[in-house]
Design a protein around this motif. Sequence first.
Motif, short mmCIF file in Angstrom:
data_model
loop_
_atom_site.label_atom_id
_atom_site.label_comp_id
_atom_site.label_asym_id
_atom_site.label_seq_id
_atom_site.Cartn_x
_atom_site.Cartn_y
_atom_site.Cartn_z
N ASP A 20 0.75 -1.28 -0.04
CA ASP A 20 0.28 0.05 0.05
C ASP A 20 1.12 1.38 -0.18
O ASP A 20 1.74 1.33 1.00
N PRO A 21 0.74 2.22 -1.09
CA PRO A 21 1.45 4.02 -1.01
C PRO A 21 1.30 4.40 0.50
O PRO A 21 2.25 5.40 0.69
N ASN A 22 0.32 4.45 0.39
CA ASN A 22 -0.78 5.22 1.78
C ASN A 22 -0.30 5.37 2.85
O ASN A 22 0.07 3.75 3.70
N LEU A 23 0.70 5.58 3.72
CA LEU A 23 0.60 5.36 4.77
C LEU A 23 0.00 6.15 5.79
O LEU A 23 -0.53 7.12 6.14
N GLU A 24 0.07 5.28 7.42
CA GLU A 24 -0.12 6.18 8.58
C GLU A 24 0.49 5.76 9.80
O GLU A 24 1.28 4.71 9.85
N SER A 30 5.65 4.79 11.24
CA SER A 30 4.93 4.92 9.47
C SER A 30 4.40 3.45 8.97
O SER A 30 5.51 3.07 8.91
N PRO A 32 2.29 0.20 6.03
CA PRO A 32 1.30 1.17 4.76
C PRO A 32 -0.16 0.72 5.16
O PRO A 32 -0.01 -0.43 6.48
N LYS A 33 -0.75 1.91 4.98
CA LYS A 33 -2.21 1.87 5.89
C LYS A 33 -3.57 0.44 5.73
O LYS A 33 -3.46 0.44 6.70
N GLU A 34 -3.08 -0.42 4.93
CA GLU A 34 -4.07 -1.26 4.97
C GLU A 34 -3.52 -1.97 5.69
O GLU A 34 -3.90 -3.46 6.06
N TRP A 68 -6.77 -0.03 -1.84
CA TRP A 68 -6.51 1.14 -2.64
C TRP A 68 -6.31 0.61 -3.28
O TRP A 68 -5.88 1.81 -5.04
N ALA A 71 -9.83 2.66 -6.14
CA ALA A 71 -10.17 3.66 -6.03
C ALA A 71 -11.69 4.56 -6.13
O ALA A 71 -12.91 4.60 -6.71
N TYR A 144 -10.18 4.59 13.97
CA TYR A 144 -10.98 5.27 13.54
C TYR A 144 -11.72 6.33 13.55
O TYR A 144 -12.27 7.50 12.57
#
Length: 195
Positions: A20-24, A30, A32-34, A68, A71, A144
């Motif tokens: 996952d390119p989205n980070l949390e 940090s 990967p979000k998923e 991701w 979209a 969340y």
Amino acid sequence: MTMTSFQNASAWIDAENAQDPNLETDQSISYPKELLYSNRMYAKLMDFHPNASEAVQIASKAQHICRWKIARESYPMDRVGYLKWREDLKKFHAKTTAAILEKAGYDEAFIARVSFLVEKKLLKKDEETQLLEDVICLVFLEFYFDPFVHKHDREKMKTIIEKTWNKMSDKGHQEALKISFSPENFQLIKEALGL
């Protein structure tokens, strides 16, 4: 199945989610979000229902696998578009997970059961689907909910709380009330539910 199949399936699900390119950020690290979501789902399941079946354990980890890749913006930004997106996601998650389970050596019946759970079929009627939904709601409320509060107005949040609550079992409700919400958020939840 042997633990090896489960370990392989888990590792492969993690490997997919790790892309996952989205980070949390969680506790200054940090992720990967998923992958973070998957880890939270599995940890919450094992805390809430430690003797959950292998099928539910895998379904919990794979609930948002590769999310991701489809979209929200690729669908109309209305209620109908949202529902279509959610439906397509469920099928995509189930199909992606099924391919991993096949590779791990699980039989067709087990794969079909995990797909059934990932697609959240027969909610309120199937005990394991309900268990998975409880875990989904508990993870939402614990991790969340607070960011959501800052994005939406009070009335919209009350609707979200009601809908979340209505999807949960009594046992899920009891567990949710143990979460350490901020005083403001707990007040909002009490207002929404008339507690």
